[in-house]
Write an enzyme that holds these catalytic residues in place. Structure first.
Site, PDB file in Angstrom:
ATOM      1  N   HIS A   1       0.826   2.949 -10.374  1.00 54.74           N
ATOM      2  CA  HIS A   1      -0.075   3.474  -9.339  1.00 54.74           C
ATOM      3  C   HIS A   1       0.692   4.327  -8.309  1.00 54.74           C
ATOM      4  O   HIS A   1       0.771   3.966  -7.126  1.00 54.74           O
ATOM      5  CB  HIS A   1      -0.749   2.275  -8.661  1.00 54.74           C
TER       6      HIS A   1
ATOM      7  N   ASP B   1     -11.768   9.856  -7.334  1.00 52.11           N
ATOM      8  CA  ASP B   1     -11.361   8.631  -8.038  1.00 52.11           C
ATOM      9  C   ASP B   1     -11.756   8.817  -9.500  1.00 52.11           C
ATOM     10  O   ASP B   1     -12.857   8.473  -9.912  1.00 52.11           O
ATOM     11  CB  ASP B   1     -12.070   7.415  -7.435  1.00 52.11           C
TER      12      ASP B   1
ATOM     13  N   GLU C   1      -1.733   8.525 -11.392  1.00 48.30           N
ATOM     14  CA  GLU C   1      -1.397   7.198 -11.920  1.00 48.30           C
ATOM     15  C   GLU C   1      -1.452   7.176 -13.453  1.00 48.30           C
ATOM     16  O   GLU C   1      -2.528   7.255 -14.047  1.00 48.30           O
ATOM     17  CB  GLU C   1      -2.373   6.186 -11.341  1.00 48.30           C
TER      18      GLU C   1
ATOM     19  N   ARG D   1       0.864  -1.194   0.000  1.00 49.74           N
ATOM     20  CA  ARG D   1       0.000   0.000   0.000  1.00 49.74           C
ATOM     21  C   ARG D   1       0.901   1.246   0.000  1.00 49.74           C
ATOM     22  O   ARG D   1       1.376   1.717   1.048  1.00 49.74           O
ATOM     23  CB  ARG D   1      -0.896   0.003   1.232  1.00 49.74           C
TER      24      ARG D   1
HETATM   25  O1  TA6 Z   1      -6.363   3.792  -8.786  1.00 51.48           O
HETATM   26  C1  TA6 Z   1      -7.552   4.060  -8.132  1.00 51.48           C
HETATM   27  C2  TA6 Z   1      -8.128   2.763  -7.637  1.00 51.48           C
HETATM   28  O2  TA6 Z   1      -8.561   1.956  -8.691  1.00 51.48           O
HETATM   29  C3  TA6 Z   1      -9.261   3.113  -6.674  1.00 51.48           C
HETATM   30  O3  TA6 Z   1     -10.513   2.813  -7.239  1.00 51.48           O
HETATM   31  C4  TA6 Z   1      -8.935   2.277  -5.442  1.00 51.48           C
HETATM   32  O4  TA6 Z   1      -9.511   1.002  -5.554  1.00 51.48           O
HETATM   33  C5  TA6 Z   1      -7.411   2.236  -5.514  1.00 51.48           C
HETATM   34  O5  TA6 Z   1      -7.155   2.014  -6.885  1.00 51.48           O
HETATM   35  C6  TA6 Z   1      -6.737   1.253  -4.606  1.00 51.48           C
HETATM   36  O6  TA6 Z   1      -7.017  -0.057  -5.029  1.00 51.48           O
HETATM   37  P1  TA6 Z   1      -6.382  -1.268  -4.124  1.00 51.48           P
HETATM   38  O7  TA6 Z   1      -6.745  -2.535  -4.847  1.00 51.48           O
HETATM   39  O8  TA6 Z   1      -4.898  -1.024  -4.060  1.00 51.48           O
HETATM   40  O9  TA6 Z   1      -7.002  -1.107  -2.761  1.00 51.48           O
END
Ligand code: TA6
Length: 320
Positions: free
Chosen positions: A186, A231, A294, A74
């Site tokens: 990301h 988002d 991202e 994360r």
């Molecule tokens: O990049 C944005 C996203 O797709 C959000 O919708 C949220 O789900 C984030 O990624 C984090 O996703 P994760 O699977 O790492 O919790």
């Protein structure tokens, strides 16, 4: 003529200070002679730290991130491949994969490093280092192999210079069947105060708002503020036009992100409730210190024929 007096071989070594590299059990750490540093975990080839010469961290890494390989990390820069978001519900090759695919949740191998002399004659040392990581179908878990049975090779390169971090992904189809994929870098950028930043160069761009039932909108603001859960998937951007994260106070540029072959750009901040709701997101207030910008190719699917390859990347400049 007897050449008994041949000159001894002169070792070709640079007298200039060199980048240092440390390979430990779970990651690779590199430091440039000028002080900048980067750390890349073998799990997901996730960049977990990028510091400038003054030691200031540029990426957000959750205090509760799992760094033992048990879950995707994360924070930092997770690599999303071969699908972005939740996969199509059924009938698609990625339907059995987890959200954001397997790349960020697999162990990659370190392929090596390369350094290059600075082109700037004033630079007193090698000012660049490139770290390469590899992932191929044979390295996947049985679960992932079963869920996505294609032969592929990924090489993820992380390049650090005194002013930038570049990450690029080379995708190769090594099998006899074509496959399609999505890809996204990301990036969790660290900011002092989410209320004090603005995003520039998104004006007039179409975006899908995932907080409003994936409805389509057009960005009207030249300076996008983040004031609640955000988002958005901005689409069809010119990847050579930098997206800027600027300071609301003095319009200074905190980050500038240019891309190659990645025409979508996701902007995400979980805000208060979503941040609290993620077990691996900490501290709860951490949403104030991060903005995900991202670079990706996620609005459609890239298709790649047997033996073909495809490449993409992003370059992030900090504190311009
Ligand atoms: O990049 C944005 C996203 O797709 C959000 O919708 C949220 O789900 C984030 O990624 C984090 O996703 P994760 O699977 O790492 O919790």
């Amino acid at each position: 003529m007897e050449r008994s007096k041949k000159p001894a071989a002169i070792p070709v070594t640079s007298s200039l200070p060199q980048p240092t590299l440390n390979i430990s059990e779970d990651r690779v750490d590199a430091v440039l002679p000028s002080g900048e540093s980067v750390s890349v975990s073998f799990h997901g080839a996730t960049v977990t730290s990028w510091k400038l010469a003054d030691g200031e961290e540029q990426l957000f890494l959750s205090e509760k991130a799992h760094l033992d390989g048990s879950k995707p990390i994360r924070g930092g820069i997770p690599v999303v491949f071969p699908v972005f978001g939740p996969p199509p519900a059924s009938g698609h090759a990625t339907s059995s994969l987890p959200q954001h695919g397997f790349a960020r949740n697999s162990f990659w191998e370190f392929l090596g490093k390369s350094t290059s002399e600075s082109s700037n004659e004033n630079q007193k040392s090698d000012s660049n280092i490139k770290l390469d990581f590899g992932l191929s179908n044979g390295m996947l878990s049985d679960e992932f192999k079963k869920a996505w049975p294609y032969e592929f090779g990924l090489v993820y390169s992380v390049s650090l210079t005194p002013k930038s971090l570049e990450t690029s992904l080379h995708v190769q189809n090594k099998g006899d069947k074509s496959f399609e994929f999505q890809v996204l870098l990301h990036s969790y950028l660290r900011v002092k105060d989410i209320s004090q930043i603005r995003l520039q160069n998104l004006q007039s761009k179409t975006y899908i708002d995932k907080t409003q039932n994936a409805s389509s909108h057009t960005e009207s603001s030249p300076e996008v503020a983040i004031i609640s859960e955000t988002d958005r998937v901005y689409q069809s951007l010119d990847p050579t036009v930098p997206v800027i994260v600027s300071s609301a106070a003095d319009n200074s540029k905190l980050f500038s992100i240019t891309r190659e072959a990645l025409t979508d750009l996701v902007v995400w901040n979980p805000w208060i409730e979503k941040a609290k709701g993620m077990a691996d997101f900490g501290p709860d207030e951490g949403y104030k210190n991060m903005i995900c910008v991202e670079a990706g190719s996620v609005s459609g699917w890239q298709s790649i024929e047997p033996s073909d390859a495809w490449e993409c990347g992003q370059t992030i400049h900090a504190k311009l």
